[in-house]
Design a protein around this motif. Structure first.
Motif, mmCIF file in Angstrom:
data_model
loop_
_atom_site.group_PDB
_atom_site.id
_atom_site.type_symbol
_atom_site.label_atom_id
_atom_site.label_comp_id
_atom_site.label_asym_id
_atom_site.label_seq_id
_atom_site.Cartn_x
_atom_site.Cartn_y
_atom_site.Cartn_z
ATOM 1 N N THR A 20 0.778 -1.169 0.001
ATOM 2 C CA THR A 20 -0.039 -0.105 -0.064
ATOM 3 C C THR A 20 0.871 1.177 -0.075
ATOM 4 O OG1 THR A 20 -0.151 0.170 2.422
ATOM 5 C CG2 THR A 20 -1.914 -1.338 1.497
ATOM 6 N N ILE A 21 2.225 1.378 0.198
ATOM 7 C CA ILE A 21 3.149 2.349 0.348
ATOM 8 C C ILE A 21 3.076 3.234 -0.759
ATOM 9 C CG2 ILE A 21 5.356 3.125 0.620
ATOM 10 C CD1 ILE A 21 5.877 0.658 2.238
ATOM 11 N N THR B 164 2.921 1.090 8.020
ATOM 12 C CA THR B 164 3.665 0.344 6.856
ATOM 13 C C THR B 164 5.032 0.105 7.359
ATOM 14 O OG1 THR B 164 4.221 2.257 5.823
ATOM 15 C CG2 THR B 164 2.167 1.299 5.153
ATOM 16 N N VAL B 165 5.597 0.999 8.100
ATOM 17 C CA VAL B 165 7.022 0.948 8.491
ATOM 18 C C VAL B 165 7.093 0.273 10.027
ATOM 19 C CG1 VAL B 165 9.124 2.297 9.482
ATOM 20 C CG2 VAL B 165 7.962 2.998 7.504
ATOM 21 N N SER C 101 1.684 6.941 -0.773
ATOM 22 C CA SER C 101 1.962 8.122 -1.022
ATOM 23 C C SER C 101 1.859 8.878 -2.488
ATOM 24 C CB SER C 101 3.679 7.437 -1.325
ATOM 25 O OG SER C 101 4.598 8.298 -1.588
ATOM 26 N N ARG C 102 1.482 8.341 -3.465
ATOM 27 C CA ARG C 102 1.026 8.884 -4.653
ATOM 28 C C ARG C 102 -0.205 9.837 -4.258
ATOM 29 N NH1 ARG C 102 2.336 11.486 -9.053
ATOM 30 N NH2 ARG C 102 0.594 11.627 -10.622
ATOM 31 N N ALA D 298 -0.034 -4.425 -5.331
ATOM 32 C CA ALA D 298 0.184 -2.875 -5.747
ATOM 33 C C ALA D 298 -0.646 -2.567 -7.026
ATOM 34 C CB ALA D 298 1.594 -2.517 -5.873
ATOM 35 N N LEU D 299 -0.692 -3.469 -7.985
ATOM 36 C CA LEU D 299 -1.319 -3.009 -9.048
ATOM 37 C C LEU D 299 -2.803 -2.997 -8.902
ATOM 38 C CD1 LEU D 299 0.400 -4.949 -12.312
ATOM 39 C CD2 LEU D 299 0.575 -2.667 -11.638
ATOM 40 N N PHE D 300 -3.257 -3.902 -8.211
ATOM 41 C CA PHE D 300 -4.619 -4.206 -7.848
ATOM 42 C C PHE D 300 -5.080 -2.918 -6.985
ATOM 43 C CE2 PHE D 300 -7.897 -5.539 -4.710
ATOM 44 C CZ PHE D 300 -8.853 -5.466 -5.547
#
Length: 306
Positions: free
Chosen positions: A22-23, A240-241, A27-28, A271-273
């Motif tokens: 999910t990072i 996430t971290v 971030s985007r 990540a694509l999904f």
């Protein structure tokens, strides 16, 4: 009981990989200024992600006698090495990573960064003299073809003038930095524990990010962040971290390293999904091919020692 522990280990590693997937999407989202928020700069996202992540990990690494002793012992004996790991693996690597996402998209960045096991295998063969078997060489070749597909989309006309290519190249550079971090930090992780080494690397990288952000005047914007922006930043840092690292290292202690690491083949696909679902990004055939090649290459490379 051993089977239950191993099963739990796989679930922990799988949970960490889902979080890691999910990072790029978050971030985007933060850097695009979607909806209610002001767009964040790459260094703001990266700095606050690791500062918050380090604070989350702090209690975990100082509680418990054995781990607490190793935390201060590694710093006392290997401070230059820890500083190098933080500078390359966290500061430089994830500045390039988040800046690359800002110039491209989450889905491409996720696929390209997932190539890092290929770089790690190549670097480990040169530096650590680790033997690479035939299937791992096949995985390296597939991973490099997948990286080329994600970098260029097999469109080479005007390549150097395209902003997304610069972003892709920066993410590829961050994957190389992570490979250096992994190989160079291997002996310290084996001696003191991966979580301990990661904590000090994050602390060093966070310090460098703080100075860099101060020089750019980026701290003055922090007080004006929307509460929802802080929520996503806390997610990137603490979840996430912080939680991601705890799950990953906790799971890897319970399973064979090569088999646990092989689950990373899921990251580019997940990540694509997620990028398609939450950001509406288009998944081209070349990017889908790249994700498939990279995923298969990860399986081959990470099982090299099995």
């Amino acid at each position: 009981m051993a089977g239950d522990s191993r099963r739990g280990g796989y679930l922990m590693v799988l949970g960490a990989i889902v979080l890691f997937s999910t990072i790029e999407v978050v971030s985007r989202y933060l850097q695009s200024g979607t909806g209610f928020q002001t767009p964040l700069e790459a260094e703001q996202v990266a700095a606050l992600r690791f500062i918050l992540g380090g604070l989350f990990l702090l209690p975990a690494v100082v509680v418990g006698g054995k781990r607490r002793r190793s935390v201060f012992r590694v710093l006392r004996l290997h401070m230059p090495a820890v500083a190098f790991l933080g500078a390359v693996g966290v500061f430089l690597g994830f500045y390039l990573f988040h800046r690359g996402i800002a110039l491209s998209d989450a889905s491409s960045a996720a696929v390209i960064f997932s190539v890092n096991p290929v770089f790690t295998a190549l670097l480990a063969s040169l530096v650590l003299r680790e033997r690479i078997r035939f299937r791992a060489w096949l995985g390296i070749a597939l991973g490099l073809v997948g990286a080329l597909a994600a970098l260029t989309g097999f469109r080479f006309t005007g390549l150097l003038s395209r902003d997304e290519f610069l972003g892709h190249a920066m993410v590829l550079g961050s994957a190389g930095c992570w490979a250096v971090y992994t190989v160079y930090g291997k002996r310290y992780a084996e001696e003191f524990g991966g979580l301990t080494v990661s904590f000090w690397s994050i602390a060093t990288g966070s310090l460098l990010f703080s100075v860099f952000l101060a020089l750019k005047g980026g701290w003055k914007d922090v007080t004006a962040y929307h509460p929802a922006t802080w929520g996503w930043l806390i997610y990137l840092g603490a979840v996430t971290v912080g939680l991601g690292y705890l799950l990953y290292f906790g799971g890897m202690r319970r399973v064979e390293a090569s088999r646990g690491a092989s689950l990373f083949y899921l990251k580019p696909v997940l990540a694509l999904f997620l990028a398609r679902l939450f950001l509406g990004e288009t998944v081209t055939w070349t990017l889908g091919l790249a994700a498939a090649l990279v995923a298969f290459s990860i399986l081959l490379v990470t099982r090299n020692r099995a």
